[in-house]
Design an enzyme around this catalytic site. Structure first.
Site, PDB file in Angstrom:
ATOM      1  N   GLY A   1      -3.884   2.651   0.345  1.00  0.00           N
ATOM      2  CA  GLY A   1      -3.289   2.052  -0.844  1.00  0.00           C
ATOM      3  C   GLY A   1      -2.972   0.598  -0.594  1.00  0.00           C
ATOM      4  O   GLY A   1      -2.746   0.184   0.545  1.00  0.00           O
TER       5      GLY A   1
ATOM      6  N   GLN B   1       1.131  -7.341  -1.969  1.00  0.00           N
ATOM      7  CA  GLN B   1       0.663  -7.415  -0.578  1.00  0.00           C
ATOM      8  C   GLN B   1      -0.460  -8.429  -0.374  1.00  0.00           C
ATOM      9  O   GLN B   1      -0.813  -8.743   0.762  1.00  0.00           O
ATOM     10  CB  GLN B   1       0.179  -6.038  -0.099  1.00  0.00           C
TER      11      GLN B   1
ATOM     12  N   CYS C   1       1.944   1.153   6.542  1.00  0.00           N
ATOM     13  CA  CYS C   1       1.770   0.174   5.475  1.00  0.00           C
ATOM     14  C   CYS C   1       0.918  -0.970   6.009  1.00  0.00           C
ATOM     15  O   CYS C   1       1.159  -1.433   7.127  1.00  0.00           O
ATOM     16  CB  CYS C   1       3.146  -0.343   5.044  1.00  0.00           C
ATOM     17  N   LEU C   2      -0.055  -1.420   5.226  1.00  0.00           N
ATOM     18  CA  LEU C   2      -0.926  -2.508   5.684  1.00  0.00           C
ATOM     19  C   LEU C   2      -0.144  -3.790   5.938  1.00  0.00           C
ATOM     20  O   LEU C   2      -0.578  -4.641   6.699  1.00  0.00           O
ATOM     21  CB  LEU C   2      -2.039  -2.759   4.662  1.00  0.00           C
TER      22      LEU C   2
ATOM     23  N   HIS D   1       4.823   5.285  -2.678  1.00  0.00           N
ATOM     24  CA  HIS D   1       4.875   4.149  -1.740  1.00  0.00           C
ATOM     25  C   HIS D   1       4.408   2.854  -2.424  1.00  0.00           C
ATOM     26  O   HIS D   1       5.060   1.818  -2.317  1.00  0.00           O
ATOM     27  CB  HIS D   1       3.997   4.495  -0.518  1.00  0.00           C
ATOM     28  N   GLU D   2       3.295   2.953  -3.159  1.00  0.00           N
ATOM     29  CA  GLU D   2       2.733   1.747  -3.790  1.00  0.00           C
ATOM     30  C   GLU D   2       3.599   1.271  -4.956  1.00  0.00           C
ATOM     31  O   GLU D   2       3.752   0.071  -5.165  1.00  0.00           O
ATOM     32  CB  GLU D   2       1.295   1.997  -4.259  1.00  0.00           C
TER      33      GLU D   2
ATOM     34  N   HIS E   1       6.355  -0.821  -3.777  1.00  0.00           N
ATOM     35  CA  HIS E   1       5.966  -2.207  -3.478  1.00  0.00           C
ATOM     36  C   HIS E   1       6.165  -3.113  -4.694  1.00  0.00           C
ATOM     37  O   HIS E   1       6.488  -4.286  -4.544  1.00  0.00           O
ATOM     38  CB  HIS E   1       4.487  -2.285  -3.078  1.00  0.00           C
TER      39      HIS E   1
HETATM   40 NI    NI Z   1       2.651  -0.372   1.875  1.00  0.00          NI
END
Ligand code: NI
Length: 189
Positions: free
Chosen positions: A46, A51, A99-100, A141-142, A145
């Site tokens: 995701g 991000q 998480c990226l 999670h997304e 963000h």
């Molecule tokens: Ni993340």
């Protein structure tokens, strides 16, 4: 289509609230394509627009591979615009998240196992989805963000402290990251 550099912890853009998207455009479609490219390039499941430094309420996700392991639903790649979680239910379950924007850091996070989310798809059609398993996890999670919330915020102070040195490495640009990231400004730390 292009791979964009990912913003990493603790850049302040990750802490801001993203703006709703009101209109479809070529620019939005390109942004979504680039977000998919960026997510797949970094082996992510995701990626939310903040991000990559865009404060807009959009995320892309593809949790099918993880879902398969957990025998969850298969959805294919999905882009959600202005997602809103309208229901959270079932048991609170703990699952390992990463998480990226926080590469190399994983922790067990408790979240409700089942959700209903309403959103616009990439053609700006209104959709509603009831889902559980890995997909529900990724969508929560997304969506976090888009409100400036990271999975770290769901951990106890103690657990977060244990991750401190790893987080500092990322924040100071010393972490070894296998995909393009936005370089840290020298004055930031
Ligand atoms: Ni993340």
């Amino acid at each position: 289509m292009s791979v964009l550099p990912i913003v990493t912890y603790d850049d302040e853009v990750l802490r801001k609230e993203a703006e709703p998207v009101n209109k479809n455009s070529e620019e939005i479609q390109t942004l979504i394509d680039d977000m998919f490219d960026t997510m797949y390039n970094s082996d992510g499941v995701g990626l939310a627009a903040p991000q990559i430094g865009e404060l807009r309420r959009i995320f892309v996700a593809d949790a099918d591979a993880m879902s398969e392991e957990g025998e969850g639903p298969q959805m294919g790649p999905i882009a959600m615009i202005n997602p809103e979680i309208t229901f959270q239910g079932g048991d609170e379950v703990a699952m390992d998240e990463g998480c990226l924007s926080i590469p190399g850091v994983n922790a067990s996070v408790k979240r409700p196992e089942k959700i209903v989310v309403s959103y616009l798809d990439r053609d700006f059609n209104e959709q509603e989805l009831e889902i559980d398993g890995w997909w529900a996890r990724v969508i929560q999670h997304e969506t976090d963000h888009l409100d400036g919330i990271l999975f770290l915020d769901h951990l106890s102070m103690f657990k977060r402290k244990l991750l401190g040195s790893k987080l500092n490495e990322i924040a100071e640009g010393r972490a070894d990251i296998a995909y393009p990231v936005v370089p840290k400004k020298a004055e930031q730390k």
